[in-house]
Design a protein around this motif. Structure first.
Motif, PDB file in Angstrom:
ATOM      1  N   ALA A  60      29.974 -22.490   8.115  1.00 46.68           N
ATOM      2  CA  ALA A  60      30.704 -21.229   8.242  1.00 46.68           C
ATOM      3  C   ALA A  60      30.367 -20.288   7.092  1.00 46.68           C
ATOM      4  N   ALA A  61      30.198 -20.846   5.891  1.00 46.66           N
ATOM      5  CA  ALA A  61      29.864 -20.021   4.734  1.00 46.66           C
ATOM      6  C   ALA A  61      28.492 -19.380   4.889  1.00 46.66           C
ATOM      7  N   VAL A  62      27.521 -20.150   5.343  1.00 49.27           N
ATOM      8  CA  VAL A  62      26.177 -19.600   5.545  1.00 49.27           C
ATOM      9  C   VAL A  62      26.206 -18.523   6.621  1.00 49.27           C
ATOM     10  N   ALA A  63      26.978 -18.743   7.672  1.00 51.51           N
ATOM     11  CA  ALA A  63      27.106 -17.721   8.710  1.00 51.51           C
ATOM     12  C   ALA A  63      27.731 -16.447   8.153  1.00 51.51           C
ATOM     13  N   ALA A  64      28.743 -16.600   7.291  1.00 51.75           N
ATOM     14  CA  ALA A  64      29.371 -15.422   6.677  1.00 51.75           C
ATOM     15  C   ALA A  64      28.372 -14.658   5.822  1.00 51.75           C
ATOM     16  N   LEU A  65      27.511 -15.380   5.150  1.00 48.86           N
ATOM     17  CA  LEU A  65      26.497 -14.733   4.310  1.00 48.86           C
ATOM     18  C   LEU A  65      25.460 -14.006   5.153  1.00 48.86           C
ATOM     19  N   THR A  66      24.883 -14.682   6.116  1.00 49.05           N
ATOM     20  CA  THR A  66      23.750 -14.108   6.853  1.00 49.05           C
ATOM     21  C   THR A  66      24.166 -13.051   7.866  1.00 49.05           C
ATOM     22  N   THR A  67      25.477 -12.965   8.159  1.00 46.97           N
ATOM     23  CA  THR A  67      25.956 -11.896   9.043  1.00 46.97           C
ATOM     24  C   THR A  67      26.663 -10.790   8.265  1.00 46.97           C
ATOM     25  N   HIS A  68      26.690 -10.918   6.956  1.00 41.93           N
ATOM     26  CA  HIS A  68      27.292  -9.869   6.123  1.00 41.93           C
ATOM     27  C   HIS A  68      26.533  -8.560   6.330  1.00 41.93           C
ATOM     28  N   TRP A  69      27.253  -7.457   6.325  1.00 38.74           N
ATOM     29  CA  TRP A  69      26.618  -6.176   6.632  1.00 38.74           C
ATOM     30  C   TRP A  69      25.468  -5.838   5.684  1.00 38.74           C
ATOM     31  N   ALA A  70      25.524  -6.343   4.437  1.00 38.14           N
ATOM     32  CA  ALA A  70      24.508  -5.988   3.447  1.00 38.14           C
ATOM     33  C   ALA A  70      23.331  -6.965   3.409  1.00 38.14           C
ATOM     34  N   PHE A  71      23.393  -8.059   4.131  1.00 35.58           N
ATOM     35  CA  PHE A  71      22.331  -9.064   4.060  1.00 35.58           C
ATOM     36  C   PHE A  71      21.084  -8.603   4.800  1.00 35.58           C
ATOM     37  N   ARG A  72      19.937  -8.780   4.154  1.00 36.39           N
ATOM     38  CA  ARG A  72      18.652  -8.489   4.769  1.00 36.39           C
ATOM     39  C   ARG A  72      17.772  -9.726   4.651  1.00 36.39           C
ATOM     40  N   PRO A  73      17.339 -10.296   5.784  1.00 39.42           N
ATOM     41  CA  PRO A  73      16.463 -11.459   5.708  1.00 39.42           C
ATOM     42  C   PRO A  73      15.219 -11.167   4.877  1.00 39.42           C
ATOM     43  N   HIS A  74      14.838 -12.123   4.060  1.00 41.29           N
ATOM     44  CA  HIS A  74      13.610 -12.081   3.264  1.00 41.29           C
ATOM     45  C   HIS A  74      13.649 -11.068   2.124  1.00 41.29           C
ATOM     46  N   ARG A  75      14.782 -10.391   1.930  1.00 40.33           N
ATOM     47  CA  ARG A  75      14.838  -9.383   0.868  1.00 40.33           C
ATOM     48  C   ARG A  75      16.044  -9.535  -0.051  1.00 40.33           C
ATOM     49  N   THR A  76      17.239  -9.582   0.507  1.00 37.20           N
ATOM     50  CA  THR A  76      18.443  -9.604  -0.315  1.00 37.20           C
ATOM     51  C   THR A  76      18.480 -10.839  -1.210  1.00 37.20           C
ATOM     52  N   PRO A  77      18.572 -10.672  -2.525  1.00 34.17           N
ATOM     53  CA  PRO A  77      18.746 -11.844  -3.391  1.00 34.17           C
ATOM     54  C   PRO A  77      20.106 -12.488  -3.173  1.00 34.17           C
ATOM     55  N   ILE A  78      20.157 -13.800  -3.323  1.00 33.15           N
ATOM     56  CA  ILE A  78      21.357 -14.591  -3.050  1.00 33.15           C
ATOM     57  C   ILE A  78      21.705 -15.413  -4.288  1.00 33.15           C
ATOM     58  N   GLN A  79      22.994 -15.540  -4.566  1.00 38.42           N
ATOM     59  CA  GLN A  79      23.494 -16.472  -5.573  1.00 38.42           C
ATOM     60  C   GLN A  79      24.457 -17.444  -4.897  1.00 38.42           C
ATOM     61  N   ILE A  80      24.447 -18.696  -5.334  1.00 36.13           N
ATOM     62  CA  ILE A  80      25.333 -19.697  -4.743  1.00 36.13           C
ATOM     63  C   ILE A  80      26.181 -20.344  -5.836  1.00 36.13           C
ATOM     64  N   PHE A  81      27.510 -20.275  -5.659  1.00 36.62           N
ATOM     65  CA  PHE A  81      28.484 -20.894  -6.566  1.00 36.62           C
ATOM     66  C   PHE A  81      28.337 -20.399  -8.006  1.00 36.62           C
ATOM     67  N   ASN A  82      28.290 -19.091  -8.201  1.00 37.68           N
ATOM     68  CA  ASN A  82      28.134 -18.556  -9.553  1.00 37.68           C
ATOM     69  C   ASN A  82      29.391 -17.861 -10.057  1.00 37.68           C
ATOM     70  N   ARG A  83      30.488 -17.952  -9.313  1.00 34.18           N
ATOM     71  CA  ARG A  83      31.678 -17.199  -9.693  1.00 34.18           C
ATOM     72  C   ARG A  83      32.888 -18.082  -9.987  1.00 34.18           C
ATOM     73  N   ALA A  84      32.992 -19.247  -9.329  1.00 33.09           N
ATOM     74  CA  ALA A  84      34.258 -19.969  -9.395  1.00 33.09           C
ATOM     75  C   ALA A  84      34.108 -21.474  -9.563  1.00 33.09           C
ATOM     76  N   THR A  85      32.891 -21.964  -9.749  1.00 31.17           N
ATOM     77  CA  THR A  85      32.670 -23.377  -9.988  1.00 31.17           C
ATOM     78  C   THR A  85      31.275 -23.545 -10.561  1.00 31.17           C
ATOM     79  N   ASP A  86      30.891 -24.793 -10.867  1.00 33.44           N
ATOM     80  CA  ASP A  86      29.507 -25.076 -11.255  1.00 33.44           C
ATOM     81  C   ASP A  86      28.839 -25.813 -10.096  1.00 33.44           C
ATOM     82  N   PRO A  87      27.668 -25.358  -9.670  1.00 31.45           N
ATOM     83  CA  PRO A  87      27.065 -25.904  -8.447  1.00 31.45           C
ATOM     84  C   PRO A  87      26.625 -27.357  -8.529  1.00 31.45           C
ATOM     85  N   PHE A  88      26.465 -27.920  -9.729  1.00 28.94           N
ATOM     86  CA  PHE A  88      25.989 -29.295  -9.840  1.00 28.94           C
ATOM     87  C   PHE A  88      27.082 -30.292 -10.220  1.00 28.94           C
ATOM     88  N   LEU A  89      28.342 -29.868 -10.161  1.00 26.44           N
ATOM     89  CA  LEU A  89      29.436 -30.817 -10.343  1.00 26.44           C
ATOM     90  C   LEU A  89      29.404 -31.850  -9.211  1.00 26.44           C
TER      91      LEU A  89
END
Length: 364
Positions: free
Chosen positions: A57-86
């Motif tokens: 569901a999260a990936v769907a929310a990202l890739t259907t976001h109005w600002a998302f552009r395939p192959h162009r928009t830079p993406i960050q994962i888990f950089n605001r509220a947790t550490d991604p390698f916990l």
């Protein structure tokens, strides 16, 4: 799953930030860095990671976001509220990366961590075939455990593991937050220079000194680190000068996207080249790559993007290597910036010459 009283800002799992669309469907972190941005989201006391929605569901929310552009928009994962390698988070990180990669997307993806990246993590990331993945290993050199209780050796080992086992996955030494009088001495600069040899690129950056962060620092007995609590990061002029002198001819970058671009051999997606004083420390080969891709967008193109972002177009102009707008949000500006590869600034928050988009403290 996340509790029902989770702040609304954290239930919105996709947010636009300068380094791209930020996906944060896990919240909560036990690492207790006193300067954590989670203070601003009223979430610092949530120590156990919680899932807001499942990875699909999260990936769907990202890739259907109005600002998302395939192959162009830079993406960050888990950089605001947790550490991604916990331990409770990294399976969601890997699954999210694999879901995006499975769509054949080639977007830049940034994963920022100060925790343990082990060989199995690297092997799994190395199996990705499409995404331009960069792991930014956060290291500060701060030895005051009130401010940062995590041993810096954890990040150093993660960087070494990436250096040994990663090929396709790029690695960056993310030296932050640098705080005047805390971790800007010659010994720390020297150690950062040593660690930089393990990385594809190095970024140095200052402290977000928000009111909430200052209040927390006071509550744990840390004297005020700076006089002000501005909207931009604080990096005093003399601190920057000492760092640049200490690194000599070893590559180091002021901006995250510049380091990511250098690591991958691509042009900076934030278009910093238009602001000459930012790029004066960049290696010539990187400046050449950015220059070849840097072109002023047409006014028609800018207006169309502004309308898509819900931004008024009447006062937009191009001047001194940047697009100038009024009454904009960060989300609106960064969408246009990433779509054009050209800097976008709001007139009410001007970027002053030589300060590289930083706070005034230390530059007056």
């Amino acid at each position: 799953m996340a509790p029902a009283d989770l702040p609304a800002t954290l239930r919105e799992v996709v947010e636009y930030r300068k380094s791209g669309l930020s996906l944060n469907h896990v919240v909560g972190c036990p690492l207790d860095c006193a300067y954590c941005i989670r203070h601003v989201f009223d979430n610092y006391d949530m120590k156990r990671p919680h899932l807001v929605m499942d990875d699909e569901a999260a990936v769907a929310a990202l890739t259907t976001h109005w600002a998302f552009r395939p192959h162009r928009t830079p993406i960050q994962i888990f950089n605001r509220a947790t550490d991604p390698f916990l331990p409770r988070v990294k399976e969601h990180l890997h699954r999210t990366l694999e879901l995006l990669d499975g769509q054949g997307l080639t977007n830049p993806v940034l994963v920022i961590s100060r925790w343990r990246v082990d060989r199995e993590d690297v092997k799994r990331m190395e199996r990705l075939t499409s995404l331009k993945l960069t792991v930014l290993v956060t290291w500060s050199g701060i030895d005051d455990d009130r401010i940062e209780p995590i041993d810096g050796a954890v990040a150093e080992k993660s960087l070494a593991t990436l250096a040994t086992d990663a090929v396709r996955t790029k690695r960056i030494l993310y030296w932050r937050p640098i705080i005047a009088g805390i971790n800007d001495c010659d010994d720390v600069i020297g150690r950062a220079r040593e660690l930089a040899r393990l990385a594809d690129a190095t970024v140095f950056t200052g402290l977000f000194h928000r009111d909430q962060i200052r209040a927390h620092m006071r509550s744990i007995g840390v004297p005020d680190l700076y006089d002000s609590a501005p909207r931009r990061k604080i990096m005093p002029r003399l601190v920057e000068r000492n760092i640049l002198d200490g690194f000599g001819d070893q590559p180091i970058f002021r901006k995250t996207s510049c380091a990511v671009a250098f690591a991958h051999g691509i042009a900076d997606y934030n278009g910093h080249l238009g602001i000459e004083s930012i790029c004066d420390i960049c290696p010539k080969r990187q400046v050449d790559i950015c220059a070849a891709a840097h072109a002023e967008p047409s006014r028609e193109r800018i207006a169309a993007l502004a309308r898509e972002a819900g931004l008024a177009t009447g006062t937009i102009e191009i001047a001194n290597g940047r697009i100038l707008v009024d009454d904009s949000t960060e989300q609106q500006r960064y969408f246009i910036q990433h779509a054009t590869g050209f800097q976008v600034h709001d007139r009410s928050h001007p970027h002053l010459p030589g300060r590289h988009g930083r706070a005034e403290e230390g530059w007056e």
